[in-house]
Design a protein around this motif. Structure first.
Motif, mmCIF file in Angstrom:
data_model
loop_
_atom_site.group_PDB
_atom_site.id
_atom_site.type_symbol
_atom_site.label_atom_id
_atom_site.label_comp_id
_atom_site.label_asym_id
_atom_site.label_seq_id
_atom_site.Cartn_x
_atom_site.Cartn_y
_atom_site.Cartn_z
ATOM 1 N N PHE A 70 0.761 -1.268 -0.036
ATOM 2 C CA PHE A 70 -0.026 -0.031 0.087
ATOM 3 C C PHE A 70 0.983 1.102 0.004
ATOM 4 C CE2 PHE A 70 -2.130 3.540 2.217
ATOM 5 C CZ PHE A 70 -3.355 3.403 1.740
ATOM 6 N N GLN A 71 1.791 1.203 0.993
ATOM 7 C CA GLN A 71 2.718 2.322 0.799
ATOM 8 C C GLN A 71 3.473 2.647 -0.383
ATOM 9 O OE1 GLN A 71 5.284 1.759 4.635
ATOM 10 N NE2 GLN A 71 4.424 3.656 5.462
ATOM 11 N N ASP A 72 3.874 1.513 -1.111
ATOM 12 C CA ASP A 72 4.731 1.587 -2.275
ATOM 13 C C ASP A 72 3.583 2.526 -3.302
ATOM 14 O OD1 ASP A 72 6.823 0.272 -1.745
ATOM 15 O OD2 ASP A 72 6.367 -1.574 -2.477
ATOM 16 N N PHE A 73 2.119 2.047 -3.073
ATOM 17 C CA PHE A 73 1.212 2.791 -4.123
ATOM 18 C C PHE A 73 1.223 4.024 -3.816
ATOM 19 C CE2 PHE A 73 -3.115 4.483 -4.428
ATOM 20 C CZ PHE A 73 -3.044 4.608 -5.829
ATOM 21 N N ILE A 74 1.086 4.516 -2.548
ATOM 22 C CA ILE A 74 0.679 5.863 -1.933
ATOM 23 C C ILE A 74 2.085 6.760 -2.039
ATOM 24 C CG2 ILE A 74 0.941 5.978 0.538
ATOM 25 C CD1 ILE A 74 -2.450 6.210 -1.210
ATOM 26 N N LEU A 75 3.228 6.236 -2.252
ATOM 27 C CA LEU A 75 4.506 6.896 -2.127
ATOM 28 C C LEU A 75 4.737 7.336 -3.570
ATOM 29 C CD1 LEU A 75 6.627 5.770 0.815
ATOM 30 C CD2 LEU A 75 5.267 7.703 0.734
ATOM 31 N N HIS A 76 4.234 6.487 -4.513
ATOM 32 C CA HIS A 76 4.582 6.587 -6.069
ATOM 33 C C HIS A 76 3.859 8.138 -6.460
ATOM 34 C CE1 HIS A 76 3.881 5.968 -10.409
ATOM 35 N NE2 HIS A 76 4.951 5.311 -10.301
ATOM 36 N N PRO A 77 4.365 8.808 -7.153
ATOM 37 C CA PRO A 77 3.738 9.912 -7.845
ATOM 38 C C PRO A 77 2.249 9.866 -8.193
ATOM 39 C CG PRO A 77 6.030 9.968 -8.841
ATOM 40 C CD PRO A 77 5.828 8.570 -7.898
ATOM 41 N N GLY B 256 0.082 7.876 -6.859
ATOM 42 C CA GLY B 256 -0.490 7.621 -5.585
ATOM 43 C C GLY B 256 -0.741 8.650 -5.133
ATOM 44 N N ARG B 257 0.308 9.731 -4.973
ATOM 45 C CA ARG B 257 0.299 10.902 -4.296
ATOM 46 C C ARG B 257 -0.666 12.128 -4.967
ATOM 47 N NH1 ARG B 257 5.847 12.451 -1.411
ATOM 48 N NH2 ARG B 257 6.868 10.377 -1.309
ATOM 49 N N LEU B 258 -0.563 11.818 -6.229
ATOM 50 C CA LEU B 258 -1.759 12.479 -7.161
ATOM 51 C C LEU B 258 -3.055 12.134 -6.567
ATOM 52 C CD1 LEU B 258 -1.726 14.798 -9.165
ATOM 53 C CD2 LEU B 258 -2.326 12.860 -10.928
ATOM 54 N N VAL B 259 -3.389 10.877 -6.548
ATOM 55 C CA VAL B 259 -4.513 10.242 -6.178
ATOM 56 C C VAL B 259 -5.068 10.836 -4.821
ATOM 57 C CG1 VAL B 259 -5.919 8.100 -5.553
ATOM 58 C CG2 VAL B 259 -4.645 8.284 -7.750
ATOM 59 N N LEU B 260 -4.095 10.611 -3.787
ATOM 60 C CA LEU B 260 -4.435 11.257 -2.387
ATOM 61 C C LEU B 260 -4.642 12.358 -2.331
ATOM 62 C CD1 LEU B 260 -4.390 9.517 0.293
ATOM 63 C CD2 LEU B 260 -2.172 10.484 0.800
ATOM 64 N N PHE B 261 -3.908 13.355 -3.001
ATOM 65 C CA PHE B 261 -4.010 14.757 -3.302
ATOM 66 C C PHE B 261 -5.429 15.182 -3.570
ATOM 67 C CE2 PHE B 261 -4.077 19.302 -5.052
ATOM 68 C CZ PHE B 261 -3.316 19.867 -3.796
ATOM 69 N N GLY B 262 -5.949 14.574 -4.756
ATOM 70 C CA GLY B 262 -7.159 14.750 -5.355
ATOM 71 C C GLY B 262 -8.335 14.329 -4.367
ATOM 72 N N LEU B 263 -8.205 13.285 -3.470
ATOM 73 C CA LEU B 263 -9.158 12.863 -2.622
ATOM 74 C C LEU B 263 -9.267 13.632 -1.316
ATOM 75 C CD1 LEU B 263 -8.566 8.651 -2.552
ATOM 76 C CD2 LEU B 263 -10.664 9.936 -3.159
ATOM 77 N N SER B 264 -7.875 14.139 -0.985
ATOM 78 C CA SER B 264 -7.836 14.979 0.079
ATOM 79 C C SER B 264 -8.569 16.463 -0.346
ATOM 80 C CB SER B 264 -6.389 15.424 0.522
ATOM 81 O OG SER B 264 -5.794 15.983 -0.447
ATOM 82 N N TYR B 265 -8.554 16.837 -1.466
ATOM 83 C CA TYR B 265 -9.282 17.939 -2.157
ATOM 84 C C TYR B 265 -10.523 17.834 -2.265
ATOM 85 C CZ TYR B 265 -10.742 22.229 -4.183
ATOM 86 O OH TYR B 265 -11.869 23.271 -4.269
#
Lengths: 124, 132
Positions: free
Chosen positions: B58-65, B67-76
């Motif tokens: 999971f961390q490999d996914f979320i730390l990948h650029p 994954g970070r983009l997905v997480l940034f979008g979800l946080s917004y």
């Protein structure tokens, strides 16, 4: 929130009066503090390793708040998603299939989340 | 649907686009995105429960650029939906429904959602720096 007249008239065309609307608001109000707590907590845990996250979720206060957020969240998603499907999907068969998929998905993904929280809390 | 010639009420396309319309549809778009985002939440929880090896995936996914983009979008999406949802609850009490108020609260939600999202990410990177 149902008026006696509404009950007498068969609860309106949807047959459940304001129940859907009211449940959407109840879950919204519940989710405001839960989501604020969640965002702040997750931001503070950025970069934490597995053991740290497990210790955080295993704390009973965290586990209960997380479970409450998951329950309110998936109920809110089921209600909101239902309105979106009813508004935009006009083919009767597709609409029923969409509503079923939404409800099944909310139940399955919600249960998986709750189960994971409990498993982490009670130790593996 | 059976075709008929009954007059129809004008729909979206006849109106001039404004902030209120954009935010209304964005509330549904962010809500739908968060619906898909629950898969990330459930994956995160299941991975933690399954053990360090799965959590590493999971961390490999979320730390990948990506994954970070997905997480940034979800946080917004989460912060926007939260703020605009509070705006809706305020309207439900019969308050702030004048055109001027709707315009102003809409501008407030746009500004605050951007500021808070950036603040959360700055706070997150600060926490990550402190933890490691």
């Amino acid at each position: 929130m149902r008026t006696p007249l509404g009950k007498a008239r068969g609860l309106g065309p949807a047959r459940n009066g304001t129940a859907h609307w009211w449940a959407q608001r109840m879950t919204s109000v519940a989710l405001v503090p839960l989501v604020v707590w969640f965002i702040v907590s997750i931001a503070a845990l950025t970069g934490a390793d597995h053991a740290t996250i497990v210790a955080w979720i295993a704390n009973p206060f965290t586990a209960v708040l997380l479970a409450l957020m998951v329950i309110a969240g998936f109920y809110h998603l089921k209600l909101g998603g239902q309105v979106i499907i009813e508004d935009y999907v006009h083919h009767e068969g597709l609409k029923i299939a969409g509503l079923m998929a939404l409800n099944f998905a909310c139940a399955a993904v919600g249960l998986a989340s709750i189960f994971a929280i409990l498993k982490i809390s009670f130790g593996s | 649907m059976v075709a008929n010639n009954r007059p129809l009420s004008p729909h979206l396309q006849v109106y001039r686009w404004g902030l209120h319309m954009a935010l209304s549809i964005l509330h549904r778009v962010t809500g739908s995105a968060l619906g898909l985002g629950t898969l990330v939440l459930a994956w995160w929880l299941m991975a933690i429960a399954a053990g360090p090896a799965y959590y590493g995936q999971f961390q490999d996914f979320i730390l990948h650029p990506f994954g970070r983009l997905v997480l940034f979008g979800l946080s917004y999406a989460l912060i926007f939906h939260l703020l605009n949802g509070i705006r809706h609850l305020y309207w439900d009490m019969g308050l702030g429904l004048e055109v001027k108020s709707v315009q102003r609260s809409g501008q407030g939600v746009v500004a605050l959602s951007l500021v808070l999202t950036i603040a959360v990410w700055v706070g997150g990177y600060y926490a990550a720096g402190r933890l490691s």
